[in-house]
Scaffold this motif. Structure first.
Motif, PDB file in Angstrom:
ATOM      1  N   GLY A 163       0.811  -1.217   0.000  1.00 37.03           N
ATOM      2  CA  GLY A 163       0.000   0.000   0.000  1.00 37.03           C
ATOM      3  C   GLY A 163       0.840   1.261   0.000  1.00 37.03           C
ATOM      4  O   GLY A 163       0.654   2.155  -0.834  1.00 37.03           O
ATOM      5  N   ILE A 164       1.783   1.358   0.924  1.00 35.16           N
ATOM      6  CA  ILE A 164       2.607   2.577   1.011  1.00 35.16           C
ATOM      7  C   ILE A 164       3.545   2.682  -0.186  1.00 35.16           C
ATOM      8  O   ILE A 164       3.841   3.786  -0.657  1.00 35.16           O
ATOM      9  CB  ILE A 164       3.392   2.638   2.345  1.00 35.16           C
ATOM     10  N   THR A 165       3.999   1.555  -0.722  1.00 36.00           N
ATOM     11  CA  THR A 165       4.919   1.587  -1.861  1.00 36.00           C
ATOM     12  C   THR A 165       4.281   2.229  -3.086  1.00 36.00           C
ATOM     13  O   THR A 165       4.964   2.911  -3.860  1.00 36.00           O
ATOM     14  CB  THR A 165       5.409   0.164  -2.203  1.00 36.00           C
ATOM     15  N   VAL A 166       2.984   2.047  -3.272  1.00 32.26           N
ATOM     16  CA  VAL A 166       2.314   2.675  -4.417  1.00 32.26           C
ATOM     17  C   VAL A 166       1.687   4.014  -4.047  1.00 32.26           C
ATOM     18  O   VAL A 166       1.614   4.929  -4.873  1.00 32.26           O
ATOM     19  CB  VAL A 166       1.276   1.730  -5.052  1.00 32.26           C
ATOM     20  N   TYR A 167       1.230   4.151  -2.804  1.00 33.46           N
ATOM     21  CA  TYR A 167       0.594   5.413  -2.385  1.00 33.46           C
ATOM     22  C   TYR A 167       1.580   6.571  -2.441  1.00 33.46           C
ATOM     23  O   TYR A 167       1.242   7.665  -2.915  1.00 33.46           O
ATOM     24  CB  TYR A 167       0.052   5.251  -0.968  1.00 33.46           C
ATOM     25  N   SER A 168       2.802   6.346  -1.960  1.00 33.86           N
ATOM     26  CA  SER A 168       3.772   7.437  -1.879  1.00 33.86           C
ATOM     27  C   SER A 168       4.070   8.063  -3.244  1.00 33.86           C
ATOM     28  O   SER A 168       3.985   9.283  -3.392  1.00 33.86           O
ATOM     29  CB  SER A 168       5.063   6.938  -1.210  1.00 33.86           C
ATOM     30  N   PRO A 169       4.395   7.271  -4.284  1.00 33.13           N
ATOM     31  CA  PRO A 169       4.618   7.904  -5.584  1.00 33.13           C
ATOM     32  C   PRO A 169       3.360   8.465  -6.224  1.00 33.13           C
ATOM     33  O   PRO A 169       3.412   9.502  -6.895  1.00 33.13           O
ATOM     34  CB  PRO A 169       5.215   6.777  -6.435  1.00 33.13           C
ATOM     35  N   LEU A 170       2.218   7.800  -6.034  1.00 33.21           N
ATOM     36  CA  LEU A 170       0.978   8.361  -6.575  1.00 33.21           C
ATOM     37  C   LEU A 170       0.701   9.738  -5.982  1.00 33.21           C
ATOM     38  O   LEU A 170       0.294  10.670  -6.683  1.00 33.21           O
ATOM     39  CB  LEU A 170      -0.190   7.412  -6.306  1.00 33.21           C
ATOM     40  N   LYS A 171       0.953   9.882  -4.702  1.00 37.19           N
ATOM     41  CA  LYS A 171       0.769  11.183  -4.049  1.00 37.19           C
ATOM     42  C   LYS A 171       1.823  12.179  -4.514  1.00 37.19           C
ATOM     43  O   LYS A 171       1.523  13.329  -4.833  1.00 37.19           O
ATOM     44  CB  LYS A 171       0.841  10.998  -2.528  1.00 37.19           C
ATOM     45  N   HIS A 172       3.095  11.729  -4.569  1.00 36.94           N
ATOM     46  CA  HIS A 172       4.193  12.630  -4.939  1.00 36.94           C
ATOM     47  C   HIS A 172       4.021  13.182  -6.350  1.00 36.94           C
ATOM     48  O   HIS A 172       4.280  14.362  -6.605  1.00 36.94           O
ATOM     49  CB  HIS A 172       5.524  11.885  -4.816  1.00 36.94           C
ATOM     50  N   TRP A 173       3.594  12.327  -7.276  1.00 36.00           N
ATOM     51  CA  TRP A 173       3.408  12.763  -8.654  1.00 36.00           C
ATOM     52  C   TRP A 173       1.976  13.239  -8.911  1.00 36.00           C
ATOM     53  O   TRP A 173       1.544  13.372 -10.045  1.00 36.00           O
ATOM     54  CB  TRP A 173       3.823  11.657  -9.620  1.00 36.00           C
ATOM     55  N   LYS A 174       1.250  13.459  -7.819  1.00 41.72           N
ATOM     56  CA  LYS A 174      -0.044  14.148  -7.854  1.00 41.72           C
ATOM     57  C   LYS A 174      -1.105  13.450  -8.701  1.00 41.72           C
ATOM     58  O   LYS A 174      -1.822  14.082  -9.495  1.00 41.72           O
ATOM     59  CB  LYS A 174       0.141  15.608  -8.307  1.00 41.72           C
ATOM     60  N   ALA A 175      -1.224  12.150  -8.520  1.00 40.50           N
ATOM     61  CA  ALA A 175      -2.334  11.430  -9.147  1.00 40.50           C
ATOM     62  C   ALA A 175      -3.646  11.964  -8.588  1.00 40.50           C
ATOM     63  O   ALA A 175      -3.776  12.171  -7.378  1.00 40.50           O
ATOM     64  CB  ALA A 175      -2.211   9.940  -8.867  1.00 40.50           C
ATOM     65  N   GLY A 176      -4.608  12.196  -9.443  1.00 46.36           N
ATOM     66  CA  GLY A 176      -5.890  12.741  -8.989  1.00 46.36           C
ATOM     67  C   GLY A 176      -6.772  13.071 -10.167  1.00 46.36           C
ATOM     68  O   GLY A 176      -6.483  12.687 -11.313  1.00 46.36           O
ATOM     69  N   PRO A 177      -7.857  13.798  -9.935  1.00 44.08           N
ATOM     70  CA  PRO A 177      -8.770  14.157 -11.014  1.00 44.08           C
ATOM     71  C   PRO A 177      -8.037  14.875 -12.148  1.00 44.08           C
ATOM     72  O   PRO A 177      -7.191  15.744 -11.920  1.00 44.08           O
ATOM     73  CB  PRO A 177      -9.779  15.090 -10.331  1.00 44.08           C
ATOM     74  N   GLY A 178      -8.350  14.459 -13.374  1.00 42.83           N
ATOM     75  CA  GLY A 178      -7.712  15.077 -14.534  1.00 42.83           C
ATOM     76  C   GLY A 178      -6.374  14.484 -14.905  1.00 42.83           C
ATOM     77  O   GLY A 178      -5.784  14.871 -15.926  1.00 42.83           O
ATOM     78  N   LYS A 179      -5.881  13.546 -14.122  1.00 47.34           N
ATOM     79  CA  LYS A 179      -4.589  12.922 -14.400  1.00 47.34           C
ATOM     80  C   LYS A 179      -4.791  11.512 -14.972  1.00 47.34           C
ATOM     81  O   LYS A 179      -5.656  10.765 -14.514  1.00 47.34           O
ATOM     82  CB  LYS A 179      -3.741  12.834 -13.131  1.00 47.34           C
ATOM     83  N   LYS A 180      -3.970  11.186 -15.960  1.00 46.91           N
ATOM     84  CA  LYS A 180      -3.999   9.855 -16.564  1.00 46.91           C
ATOM     85  C   LYS A 180      -2.825   9.052 -16.013  1.00 46.91           C
ATOM     86  O   LYS A 180      -1.658   9.433 -16.205  1.00 46.91           O
ATOM     87  CB  LYS A 180      -3.923   9.958 -18.081  1.00 46.91           C
ATOM     88  N   VAL A 181      -3.127   7.979 -15.316  1.00 50.92           N
ATOM     89  CA  VAL A 181      -2.116   7.186 -14.623  1.00 50.92           C
ATOM     90  C   VAL A 181      -2.090   5.780 -15.200  1.00 50.92           C
ATOM     91  O   VAL A 181      -3.125   5.114 -15.302  1.00 50.92           O
ATOM     92  CB  VAL A 181      -2.412   7.131 -13.105  1.00 50.92           C
ATOM     93  N   GLY A 182      -0.905   5.326 -15.577  1.00 42.37           N
ATOM     94  CA  GLY A 182      -0.725   3.954 -16.025  1.00 42.37           C
ATOM     95  C   GLY A 182      -0.134   3.109 -14.900  1.00 42.37           C
ATOM     96  O   GLY A 182       0.623   3.610 -14.069  1.00 42.37           O
ATOM     97  N   ILE A 183      -0.484   1.851 -14.865  1.00 45.96           N
ATOM     98  CA  ILE A 183       0.063   0.914 -13.881  1.00 45.96           C
ATOM     99  C   ILE A 183       0.509  -0.329 -14.630  1.00 45.96           C
ATOM    100  O   ILE A 183      -0.289  -0.965 -15.332  1.00 45.96           O
ATOM    101  CB  ILE A 183      -0.981   0.557 -12.804  1.00 45.96           C
ATOM    102  N   ILE A 184       1.791  -0.667 -14.507  1.00 47.22           N
ATOM    103  CA  ILE A 184       2.335  -1.843 -15.177  1.00 47.22           C
ATOM    104  C   ILE A 184       2.364  -2.998 -14.190  1.00 47.22           C
ATOM    105  O   ILE A 184       3.045  -2.942 -13.172  1.00 47.22           O
ATOM    106  CB  ILE A 184       3.759  -1.588 -15.703  1.00 47.22           C
ATOM    107  N   GLY A 185       1.606  -4.029 -14.499  1.00 45.14           N
ATOM    108  CA  GLY A 185       1.587  -5.224 -13.671  1.00 45.14           C
ATOM    109  C   GLY A 185       0.420  -5.265 -12.706  1.00 45.14           C
ATOM    110  O   GLY A 185       0.066  -4.246 -12.107  1.00 45.14           O
ATOM    111  N   ILE A 186      -0.167  -6.442 -12.558  1.00 44.40           N
ATOM    112  CA  ILE A 186      -1.278  -6.624 -11.611  1.00 44.40           C
ATOM    113  C   ILE A 186      -0.882  -7.732 -10.645  1.00 44.40           C
ATOM    114  O   ILE A 186      -1.255  -8.893 -10.802  1.00 44.40           O
ATOM    115  CB  ILE A 186      -2.596  -7.001 -12.319  1.00 44.40           C
ATOM    116  N   GLY A 187      -0.091  -7.351  -9.662  1.00 49.15           N
ATOM    117  CA  GLY A 187       0.303  -8.277  -8.612  1.00 49.15           C
ATOM    118  C   GLY A 187      -0.003  -7.655  -7.268  1.00 49.15           C
ATOM    119  O   GLY A 187      -0.952  -6.870  -7.135  1.00 49.15           O
TER     120      GLY A 187
END
Length: 352
Positions: A163-187
């Protein structure tokens, strides 16, 4: 320093199975808490550690850094916790506390070296630290997290690392409304990233090499799912503000760099054993970045726990007993889990 004996599960060699063993934990110091461990997640890093894939394992090793349980003792200087509270421990159990990064709440970047919950030199007790594949743990209260009473404890254990491993960069790079975010891998990481990025309000596109996981990605909340082995599908991918790369095996990152918008960043949180190659023009064109992120500090880890509780986010887990740990590691090596194993430590204690 006085110590007590605790039952744990670890190994003495890279080619030996996990088995019952006894370890020594320090007796409670004034700033410590003791936690009766209820559940502990299994992370890919645990597998790397027991196999000595990174060449730094000190045996015997007791893995586990997604720990949740209940407090059984508190030191006389501890005010944040009381006996009976639910609590958790992630990767960090100590840091210098006085460098710039520690003051910024980013203990994972401690300039004088932070202490990992297992397989790390123990600055207090000597020897090496032992992790959450055990019945109890003693740690400084400042590095212990509060767990809400209203969440599934077993399914929340992976928040402490995945959880924290993905939350920290999503927050740092400002994932949110209006942002297009890609995620590589479903593990273990990727499935949590989908849930958290969607809760942040981002438009989420998942890349997977498995046709069978296309439906899984959408069921987890992704807006789109792309088969990354399909050149035609990949050719039309573009405009990403950030792409979170959770893959821990060698793979070609250049296609994803080309899919970024101007000033976009491809952020690596997976830990491949082999180097990744980057074409210079793939970052120079569009002022793009290839970046990395490593877990998060204590305050931010508490933040993601609270965020997940607020948004009713937990990991998709397979709950196992301690006698299934070796089988779980074998399956993890084959990526045969959806999406995180969690050990029911409490169930094993009931049979002692």
């Amino acid at each position: 320093m006085e110590t007590t004996t605790v039952k744990a599960y670890g190994t003495e060699a890279a080619d030996a199975p996990i088995h019952d063993m006894e370890i020594r934990r320090r007796t409670l110091l004034s700033t410590d808490v003791e936690i009766d461990i209820l559940y502990c997640g299994i992370c890919h890093s645990d597998l790397h550690a027991i196999k000595n894939d990174w060449g730094a394992t000190s045996y015997p090793v007791v893995p586990g850094h997604e720990i949740v349980g209940r407090i059984t003792q508190v030191g006389n200087e501890v005010t944040r916790f009381k006996v009976g509270d639910l609590a958790a421990i992630g990767c960090i159990v100590d840091s210098c506390g006085h460098c710039h990064q520690c003051h910024q709440g980013e203990e994972q970047f401690c300039e004088n070296g932070w202490t990992v919950v297992f397989n790390s030199p123990d600055k207090i007790s000597g020897g090496m630290t032992y992790g959450g594949f055990s019945e109890k743990i003693v740690a400084k209260a400042d590095y212990v997290l509060k767990m809400p009473e209203n969440i599934d404890l077993a399914a929340s254990a992976p928040i402490l690392c995945a959880g924290i491993t993905v939350y920290s960069p999503l927050k740092h790079w400002k994932a949110g409304p209006g942002k297009k975010v890609g995620i590589i891998g479903i593990g273990g990481l990727g499935h949590m990233a989908i849930k958290i990025a969607k809760a942040m309000g981002a438009y989420v596109v998942v890349f997977t090499t498995s046709p069978s996981k296309i439906g899984d990605a959408k069921a987890l909340g992704a807006d789109e799912a792309v088969l990354s082995t399909d050149a035609e599908q990949m050719k039309v991918q573009s405009g990403f503000d950030m792409i979170l790369d959770t893959v821990s095996a060698r793979h070609d990152v250049n296609t994803y760099l080309n899919a970024l918008h101007v000033d976009g960043s491809l952020v690596l949180v997976g830990l491949p054993n082999e180097p990744l190659e980057i074409g210079a023009f793939n970052v120079v064109s569009g002022r793009k970045s290839f970046s990395g992120s490593n877990i998060g500090g204590i305050a931010e880890t508490q933040e993601v726990i609270d965020f997940c509780a607020q948004h009713n986010i937990t990991a998709d887990i397979e709950l196992i007993k301690v006698n299934e740990i070796n089988e779980a590691f074998e399956r993890l090596e084959r990526n045969d889990v959806k999406y995180r194993f969690v050990i029911d430590i409490a169930a094993s204690k009931d049979k002692n």
